[in-house]
Design a protein around this motif. Sequence first.
Motif, PDB file in Angstrom:
ATOM      1  N   HIS A 286     -30.113 -61.532 -14.743  1.00  0.00           N
ATOM      2  CA  HIS A 286     -29.807 -62.625 -14.200  1.00  0.00           C
ATOM      3  C   HIS A 286     -30.384 -63.165 -13.099  1.00  0.00           C
ATOM      4  CE1 HIS A 286     -26.240 -63.011 -17.024  1.00  0.00           C
ATOM      5  NE2 HIS A 286     -26.137 -61.566 -16.789  1.00  0.00           N
ATOM      6  N   PRO A 287     -31.641 -63.419 -13.085  1.00  0.00           N
ATOM      7  CA  PRO A 287     -32.613 -63.511 -11.896  1.00  0.00           C
ATOM      8  C   PRO A 287     -32.199 -64.857 -11.024  1.00  0.00           C
ATOM      9  CG  PRO A 287     -33.713 -64.385 -13.732  1.00  0.00           C
ATOM     10  CD  PRO A 287     -32.666 -63.436 -14.253  1.00  0.00           C
ATOM     11  N   GLN A 288     -31.153 -65.617 -11.710  1.00  0.00           N
ATOM     12  CA  GLN A 288     -30.827 -66.930 -11.009  1.00  0.00           C
ATOM     13  C   GLN A 288     -29.686 -66.732 -10.247  1.00  0.00           C
ATOM     14  OE1 GLN A 288     -30.143 -66.221 -14.174  1.00  0.00           O
ATOM     15  NE2 GLN A 288     -28.194 -66.937 -14.868  1.00  0.00           N
ATOM     16  N   VAL A 289     -29.017 -65.217 -10.294  1.00  0.00           N
ATOM     17  CA  VAL A 289     -27.558 -65.058  -9.662  1.00  0.00           C
ATOM     18  C   VAL A 289     -28.228 -63.977  -8.421  1.00  0.00           C
ATOM     19  CG1 VAL A 289     -25.585 -63.800  -9.768  1.00  0.00           C
ATOM     20  CG2 VAL A 289     -26.693 -65.078 -11.597  1.00  0.00           C
ATOM     21  N   SER A 290     -27.543 -64.545  -7.257  1.00  0.00           N
ATOM     22  CA  SER A 290     -27.796 -63.385  -5.904  1.00  0.00           C
ATOM     23  C   SER A 290     -26.738 -62.316  -6.115  1.00  0.00           C
ATOM     24  CB  SER A 290     -27.817 -64.511  -4.711  1.00  0.00           C
ATOM     25  OG  SER A 290     -28.723 -65.376  -4.914  1.00  0.00           O
ATOM     26  N   PHE A 291     -27.158 -61.085  -6.150  1.00  0.00           N
ATOM     27  CA  PHE A 291     -26.281 -59.904  -5.829  1.00  0.00           C
ATOM     28  C   PHE A 291     -26.690 -59.244  -4.649  1.00  0.00           C
ATOM     29  CE2 PHE A 291     -26.998 -60.673 -10.431  1.00  0.00           C
ATOM     30  CZ  PHE A 291     -25.734 -60.375 -10.762  1.00  0.00           C
ATOM     31  N   VAL A 292     -25.487 -58.982  -3.493  1.00  0.00           N
ATOM     32  CA  VAL A 292     -25.737 -58.334  -2.569  1.00  0.00           C
ATOM     33  C   VAL A 292     -24.658 -57.215  -2.429  1.00  0.00           C
ATOM     34  CG1 VAL A 292     -26.864 -60.471  -1.370  1.00  0.00           C
ATOM     35  CG2 VAL A 292     -24.158 -59.938  -1.044  1.00  0.00           C
ATOM     36  N   LYS A 293     -24.858 -56.358  -1.204  1.00  0.00           N
ATOM     37  CA  LYS A 293     -23.696 -55.613  -1.136  1.00  0.00           C
ATOM     38  C   LYS A 293     -23.547 -55.474   0.461  1.00  0.00           C
ATOM     39  CE  LYS A 293     -27.213 -51.618  -0.624  1.00  0.00           C
ATOM     40  NZ  LYS A 293     -27.291 -50.229  -0.766  1.00  0.00           N
ATOM     41  N   LEU A 294     -22.094 -55.227   0.739  1.00  0.00           N
ATOM     42  CA  LEU A 294     -21.682 -55.383   2.027  1.00  0.00           C
ATOM     43  C   LEU A 294     -20.748 -54.189   2.410  1.00  0.00           C
ATOM     44  CD1 LEU A 294     -20.532 -58.523   3.899  1.00  0.00           C
ATOM     45  CD2 LEU A 294     -19.084 -56.693   3.933  1.00  0.00           C
ATOM     46  N   GLU A 295     -21.000 -53.267   3.274  1.00  0.00           N
ATOM     47  CA  GLU A 295     -20.135 -52.121   3.488  1.00  0.00           C
ATOM     48  C   GLU A 295     -18.931 -52.722   4.188  1.00  0.00           C
ATOM     49  OE1 GLU A 295     -20.380 -48.024   6.228  1.00  0.00           O
ATOM     50  OE2 GLU A 295     -22.456 -48.893   5.543  1.00  0.00           O
ATOM     51  N   ALA A 296     -17.982 -52.493   3.262  1.00  0.00           N
ATOM     52  CA  ALA A 296     -16.676 -52.983   4.040  1.00  0.00           C
ATOM     53  C   ALA A 296     -16.007 -52.676   5.194  1.00  0.00           C
ATOM     54  CB  ALA A 296     -15.483 -52.415   2.816  1.00  0.00           C
ATOM     55  N   GLU A 297     -16.467 -51.148   5.630  1.00  0.00           N
ATOM     56  CA  GLU A 297     -15.940 -50.798   6.696  1.00  0.00           C
ATOM     57  C   GLU A 297     -16.880 -51.180   7.866  1.00  0.00           C
ATOM     58  OE1 GLU A 297     -15.334 -46.750   5.897  1.00  0.00           O
ATOM     59  OE2 GLU A 297     -13.469 -47.122   4.914  1.00  0.00           O
ATOM     60  N   GLY A 298     -18.037 -51.669   7.685  1.00  0.00           N
ATOM     61  CA  GLY A 298     -19.165 -52.046   8.678  1.00  0.00           C
ATOM     62  C   GLY A 298     -18.993 -53.310   9.093  1.00  0.00           C
ATOM     63  N   VAL A 299     -18.504 -54.079   8.327  1.00  0.00           N
ATOM     64  CA  VAL A 299     -18.257 -55.586   8.638  1.00  0.00           C
ATOM     65  C   VAL A 299     -16.905 -55.953   8.389  1.00  0.00           C
ATOM     66  CG1 VAL A 299     -19.295 -57.863   8.437  1.00  0.00           C
ATOM     67  CG2 VAL A 299     -20.717 -55.976   7.652  1.00  0.00           C
ATOM     68  N   PRO A 300     -15.799 -55.458   9.444  1.00  0.00           N
ATOM     69  CA  PRO A 300     -14.329 -55.329   9.060  1.00  0.00           C
ATOM     70  C   PRO A 300     -14.042 -57.151   9.165  1.00  0.00           C
ATOM     71  CG  PRO A 300     -14.787 -54.436  11.196  1.00  0.00           C
ATOM     72  CD  PRO A 300     -16.346 -54.522  10.498  1.00  0.00           C
ATOM     73  N   GLU A 301     -14.528 -57.737   9.992  1.00  0.00           N
ATOM     74  CA  GLU A 301     -14.302 -59.039   9.936  1.00  0.00           C
ATOM     75  C   GLU A 301     -14.309 -60.091   8.716  1.00  0.00           C
ATOM     76  OE1 GLU A 301     -16.582 -57.684  11.556  1.00  0.00           O
ATOM     77  OE2 GLU A 301     -17.746 -59.073  12.842  1.00  0.00           O
ATOM     78  N   VAL A 302     -15.284 -59.830   7.931  1.00  0.00           N
ATOM     79  CA  VAL A 302     -15.493 -60.288   6.494  1.00  0.00           C
ATOM     80  C   VAL A 302     -14.490 -59.580   5.694  1.00  0.00           C
ATOM     81  CG1 VAL A 302     -17.086 -60.585   4.834  1.00  0.00           C
ATOM     82  CG2 VAL A 302     -17.733 -60.841   6.965  1.00  0.00           C
TER      83      VAL A 302
ATOM     84  N   GLU B 289      -9.225 -60.213   2.249  1.00  0.00           N
ATOM     85  CA  GLU B 289      -8.212 -59.162   2.026  1.00  0.00           C
ATOM     86  C   GLU B 289      -8.906 -58.079   1.135  1.00  0.00           C
ATOM     87  OE1 GLU B 289      -5.130 -61.434  -0.001  1.00  0.00           O
ATOM     88  OE2 GLU B 289      -4.501 -62.479   1.771  1.00  0.00           O
ATOM     89  N   ILE B 290      -9.777 -57.321   1.520  1.00  0.00           N
ATOM     90  CA  ILE B 290     -10.518 -56.031   0.744  1.00  0.00           C
ATOM     91  C   ILE B 290      -9.696 -55.081   1.215  1.00  0.00           C
ATOM     92  CG2 ILE B 290     -12.496 -54.798   0.395  1.00  0.00           C
ATOM     93  CD1 ILE B 290     -12.839 -57.903  -0.390  1.00  0.00           C
ATOM     94  N   SER B 291      -9.030 -54.397   0.527  1.00  0.00           N
ATOM     95  CA  SER B 291      -8.183 -53.545   0.665  1.00  0.00           C
ATOM     96  C   SER B 291      -8.527 -52.004   0.266  1.00  0.00           C
ATOM     97  CB  SER B 291      -6.872 -53.495   0.225  1.00  0.00           C
ATOM     98  OG  SER B 291      -6.504 -54.044  -1.171  1.00  0.00           O
ATOM     99  N   SER B 292      -9.619 -52.237  -0.836  1.00  0.00           N
ATOM    100  CA  SER B 292     -10.040 -51.076  -1.485  1.00  0.00           C
ATOM    101  C   SER B 292     -11.499 -50.994  -1.945  1.00  0.00           C
ATOM    102  CB  SER B 292      -9.048 -50.438  -2.601  1.00  0.00           C
ATOM    103  OG  SER B 292      -9.322 -51.610  -3.727  1.00  0.00           O
ATOM    104  N   VAL B 293     -12.377 -50.116  -2.164  1.00  0.00           N
ATOM    105  CA  VAL B 293     -13.605 -50.228  -2.545  1.00  0.00           C
ATOM    106  C   VAL B 293     -13.774 -49.457  -4.033  1.00  0.00           C
ATOM    107  CG1 VAL B 293     -14.858 -50.776  -0.407  1.00  0.00           C
ATOM    108  CG2 VAL B 293     -14.463 -48.182  -1.241  1.00  0.00           C
ATOM    109  N   PRO B 294     -14.701 -50.077  -4.780  1.00  0.00           N
ATOM    110  CA  PRO B 294     -15.493 -51.161  -4.988  1.00  0.00           C
ATOM    111  C   PRO B 294     -14.611 -52.479  -5.198  1.00  0.00           C
ATOM    112  CG  PRO B 294     -15.758 -50.223  -6.889  1.00  0.00           C
ATOM    113  CD  PRO B 294     -15.017 -49.237  -6.052  1.00  0.00           C
ATOM    114  N   THR B 295     -14.853 -53.518  -4.535  1.00  0.00           N
ATOM    115  CA  THR B 295     -14.301 -54.948  -4.871  1.00  0.00           C
ATOM    116  C   THR B 295     -15.364 -55.757  -4.909  1.00  0.00           C
ATOM    117  OG1 THR B 295     -12.096 -54.485  -3.581  1.00  0.00           O
ATOM    118  CG2 THR B 295     -13.011 -56.688  -3.900  1.00  0.00           C
ATOM    119  N   PHE B 296     -15.415 -56.939  -5.750  1.00  0.00           N
ATOM    120  CA  PHE B 296     -16.559 -57.781  -5.903  1.00  0.00           C
ATOM    121  C   PHE B 296     -16.047 -59.065  -5.666  1.00  0.00           C
ATOM    122  CE2 PHE B 296     -17.361 -53.976  -8.300  1.00  0.00           C
ATOM    123  CZ  PHE B 296     -18.807 -53.733  -7.985  1.00  0.00           C
ATOM    124  N   LEU B 297     -16.732 -60.095  -4.920  1.00  0.00           N
ATOM    125  CA  LEU B 297     -16.162 -61.319  -4.679  1.00  0.00           C
ATOM    126  C   LEU B 297     -17.346 -62.083  -5.266  1.00  0.00           C
ATOM    127  CD1 LEU B 297     -14.569 -61.690  -1.251  1.00  0.00           C
ATOM    128  CD2 LEU B 297     -13.619 -61.011  -3.245  1.00  0.00           C
TER     129      LEU B 297
END
Length: 335
Positions: free
Chosen positions: A60-76, A81-89
Amino acid sequence: MAAGAAEAAVAALEEVGSAGQFEELLRLKAKSLLVVHFWAPWAPQCAQMNEVMAELAKEHPQVSFVKLEAEGVPEVSEKYEISSVPTFLFFKNSQKIDRLDGAHAPELTKKVQRHASSGSFLPSANEHLKEDLNLRLKKLTHAAPCMLFMKGTPQEPRCGFSKQMVEILHKHNIQFSSFDIFSDEEVRQGLKAYSNWPTYPQLYVSGELIGGLDIIKELEASEELDTICPKAPKLEERLKVLTNKASVMLFMKGNKQEAKCGFSKQILEILNSTGVEYETFDILEDEEVRQGLKAYSNWPTYPQLYVKGELVGGLDIVKELKENGELLPILRGEN
């Protein structure tokens, strides 16, 4: 996948390192579907799901996929309401439109395909979407006489309030069905507005909201809970209904799509070879049925096969019947 290839696949995913970068990304990718994987380097299932994301990115080249370290960016993580990993939004037009909790590759693939093909949500379509959602919520709240909307499942509650609610309902022998609001972000957000109740769990009887945990505790204390909620039938009645649910009923470990033991897998293969329609019940999902059926049928092991409510037997019996040519007539109810 070889280690080098795996590392290359993971490296192909863009990493978001700050709240500011995340907000900028939402703005830049507003026109397309954005899938964000909240992950942790210590969780092996996250590494596997990063590989799945990398594969989906190729498809799906038209879709953007990124990863975010949950504990590294706690404000996001806290904001969403990310309470466990992995979680996808999932985001479209800078708005969160869906969520998936857990390492479920087939479900992630399905959601990506669905949202990628649905196009952008146009403002003019908002009312129509709201109408459709309300209709869906009405159906869900009426799906059983007593419906519990909770975080997780009765077998695995994923918050303390949901766990307490399940314990109270079980203690009072109340029959209920449940919906995991983590499995559907649209329902999770929509039900708050639909019921004008901001938190979970939520309990409905005959489609009407009774309330959350505090209300249920009050009803329990005043002894009103038993008069409001439907009681579960006695186990024997329930087993009778279950064994007669379909003309051919198989009680097994797992289900038609995925057997969870070798004996169950073998009996599925035999039944599938006959072409006869049948239903299955996963005894791993219900401890009461798992133990109760052994006494009810006087048969100590699983799988167990029933035809018109009568026990045929387990794997060995079914194998014998197949070899003797008797299985098909029995399944068709001719014997």
